[in-house]
Design a protein around this motif. Sequence first.
Motif, PDB file in Angstrom:
ATOM      1  N   ILE A 199     -26.016  19.560  64.711  1.00 30.71           N
ATOM      2  CA  ILE A 199     -24.956  20.571  64.640  1.00 30.71           C
ATOM      3  C   ILE A 199     -25.336  21.801  65.471  1.00 30.71           C
ATOM      4  CG2 ILE A 199     -23.783  22.200  63.102  1.00 30.71           C
ATOM      5  CD1 ILE A 199     -23.936  20.005  60.925  1.00 30.71           C
ATOM      6  N   ARG A 200     -26.600  22.240  65.341  1.00 29.56           N
ATOM      7  CA  ARG A 200     -27.056  23.395  66.127  1.00 29.56           C
ATOM      8  C   ARG A 200     -27.008  23.087  67.628  1.00 29.56           C
ATOM      9  NH1 ARG A 200     -30.832  23.783  61.818  1.00 29.56           N
ATOM     10  NH2 ARG A 200     -32.387  22.619  63.008  1.00 29.56           N
ATOM     11  N   GLU A 256     -17.361  24.848  60.843  1.00 27.82           N
ATOM     12  CA  GLU A 256     -17.515  25.887  61.864  1.00 27.82           C
ATOM     13  C   GLU A 256     -16.998  25.422  63.222  1.00 27.82           C
ATOM     14  OE1 GLU A 256     -22.034  25.799  63.389  1.00 27.82           O
ATOM     15  OE2 GLU A 256     -21.846  25.698  61.212  1.00 27.82           O
ATOM     16  N   TRP A 257     -17.022  24.100  63.484  1.00 29.30           N
ATOM     17  CA  TRP A 257     -16.531  23.621  64.777  1.00 29.30           C
ATOM     18  C   TRP A 257     -15.038  23.869  64.921  1.00 29.30           C
ATOM     19  CZ3 TRP A 257     -19.344  18.231  65.417  1.00 29.30           C
ATOM     20  CH2 TRP A 257     -20.704  18.472  65.694  1.00 29.30           C
ATOM     21  N   ARG A 270     -16.125  21.667  76.287  1.00 26.14           N
ATOM     22  CA  ARG A 270     -16.036  21.733  74.828  1.00 26.14           C
ATOM     23  C   ARG A 270     -15.500  20.415  74.254  1.00 26.14           C
ATOM     24  NH1 ARG A 270     -13.591  26.940  75.973  1.00 26.14           N
ATOM     25  NH2 ARG A 270     -15.117  28.624  75.661  1.00 26.14           N
ATOM     26  N   ARG A 323     -33.096  22.189  68.030  1.00 22.47           N
ATOM     27  CA  ARG A 323     -31.785  21.603  68.263  1.00 22.47           C
ATOM     28  C   ARG A 323     -31.931  20.202  68.841  1.00 22.47           C
ATOM     29  NH1 ARG A 323     -31.169  26.915  70.396  1.00 22.47           N
ATOM     30  NH2 ARG A 323     -31.657  26.114  72.464  1.00 22.47           N
ATOM     31  N   SER A 344     -23.228  23.897  68.240  1.00 21.08           N
ATOM     32  CA  SER A 344     -22.797  25.248  67.859  1.00 21.08           C
ATOM     33  C   SER A 344     -23.554  26.343  68.600  1.00 21.08           C
ATOM     34  CB  SER A 344     -22.963  25.451  66.352  1.00 21.08           C
ATOM     35  OG  SER A 344     -22.168  24.533  65.625  1.00 21.08           O
ATOM     36  N   ASP A 345     -24.860  26.130  68.853  1.00 22.47           N
ATOM     37  CA  ASP A 345     -25.670  27.163  69.512  1.00 22.47           C
ATOM     38  C   ASP A 345     -25.525  27.155  71.030  1.00 22.47           C
ATOM     39  OD1 ASP A 345     -26.527  27.572  66.967  1.00 22.47           O
ATOM     40  OD2 ASP A 345     -28.636  27.064  67.311  1.00 22.47           O
ATOM     41  N   ALA A 394     -18.016  29.478  72.063  1.00 24.10           N
ATOM     42  CA  ALA A 394     -16.793  29.478  71.267  1.00 24.10           C
ATOM     43  C   ALA A 394     -15.593  29.814  72.145  1.00 24.10           C
ATOM     44  CB  ALA A 394     -16.908  30.479  70.121  1.00 24.10           C
ATOM     45  N   MET A 451     -14.677  27.588  65.553  1.00 23.01           N
ATOM     46  CA  MET A 451     -15.173  28.033  66.860  1.00 23.01           C
ATOM     47  C   MET A 451     -14.357  27.464  68.023  1.00 23.01           C
ATOM     48  SD  MET A 451     -19.291  27.645  66.256  1.00 23.01           S
ATOM     49  CE  MET A 451     -19.739  28.202  67.911  1.00 23.01           C
ATOM     50  N   TYR A 452     -13.850  26.241  67.826  1.00 11.89           N
ATOM     51  CA  TYR A 452     -13.194  25.537  68.935  1.00 11.89           C
ATOM     52  C   TYR A 452     -11.842  24.945  68.491  1.00 11.89           C
ATOM     53  CZ  TYR A 452     -18.304  25.245  69.636  1.00 11.89           C
ATOM     54  OH  TYR A 452     -19.651  25.492  69.697  1.00 11.89           O
ATOM     55  N   LEU A 510     -17.542  17.950  71.756  1.00 11.88           N
ATOM     56  CA  LEU A 510     -17.050  17.698  70.402  1.00 11.88           C
ATOM     57  C   LEU A 510     -16.718  16.222  70.188  1.00 11.88           C
ATOM     58  CD1 LEU A 510     -14.819  20.867  70.048  1.00 11.88           C
ATOM     59  CD2 LEU A 510     -16.896  20.377  68.736  1.00 11.88           C
TER      60      LEU A 510
END
Length: 321
Positions: A137-138, A180-181, A159, A40, A141-142, A146, A184-185, A163
């Motif tokens: 991205i990881r 996915e962002w 968050r 990451r 996201s990781d 969320a 997730m958010y 972002l």
Amino acid sequence: MLSMTTDPTLSPAVETLLKEVRDHFPNQLNIQVDDQESGRISHESAQQEPQQDGSILLHVYDKTDINYTISHELLHIEMYLKGFPTMSFPLTTTDPRLDDQLGATAVSIYNSALHLIIGAEQRRNGIITKDTVQAFIRGISDVVPAEEGDAEDPKIIYRVLSLLDGLAFFADHEDEVPAEWLQMYPIAFQAAQQLYAVMTEKVIDSPFAIRRSIVKTLRAFDAWLDKLGYVPMPHDQFAAVSPVLSKRQLKLEFRQVFDILHSDYLNRQTKEKAFLAIGKNDRQLAFAIPEKELDQDHALAVYGQTTADVLEHYGISYTTR
């Protein structure tokens, strides 16, 4: 025991950048890369650490894509050398926890604005690859948890700022922002987009433009917090963003460029109530006047001097437009 290297193999573009920075940097610059590789990318994976001998150690804690991480830090240094505005915290609320919150949020927004320029330069030199994008991205996201559907979740600030930095990374490549962002958010992503729109409202192509972007985004962030009902974060009178002034402004009387305000915060240097130099145009703290007392006669004397003379007298760094 963690192994490390002090002579990493870098791409030609990053080697060239390293040479340029070393040639212009006033101190010796050394690099240390730890042997940790998470897969990451995070902008917290490296740090510039001053050493007792006056040198600077660029310490990379995670060697995932060291070309990206090292060039990122070098470009931060290069922007400093070119006179881009700096951020400092000359005041204290006397509450260490609040000081930390104000400082951390301000620095995050400041860095995200700088990352617009840094990322563009990295892309121009082919440093950001498809693998870089996936590792970045990881890195969000990781790590960033969320949402659970609650706008009052205290992690909302973390968050949103994460972002916002993510959107800055994808500047001019918005089609690559991962879907996915948003999934997730959903709440934080919308807020981050609004801040990003403020940050990028005007072209950022100079130290003046980056300062304007930082100041406007800080104000928008504070307004967003207020709307959510959080304790206000008055970054405009706590985070000092170094001045970027025209030659004409430097010749004007100080009173024509700045207002002097008395603050309830303490000056870290004098340990007394602080006197703030606030920009007339943007109402942002530029610096704290290092005086224990500033009566009316003294303030009028400061106001009557040229801006250049006041800045020189107090040793305040600034950039000329």
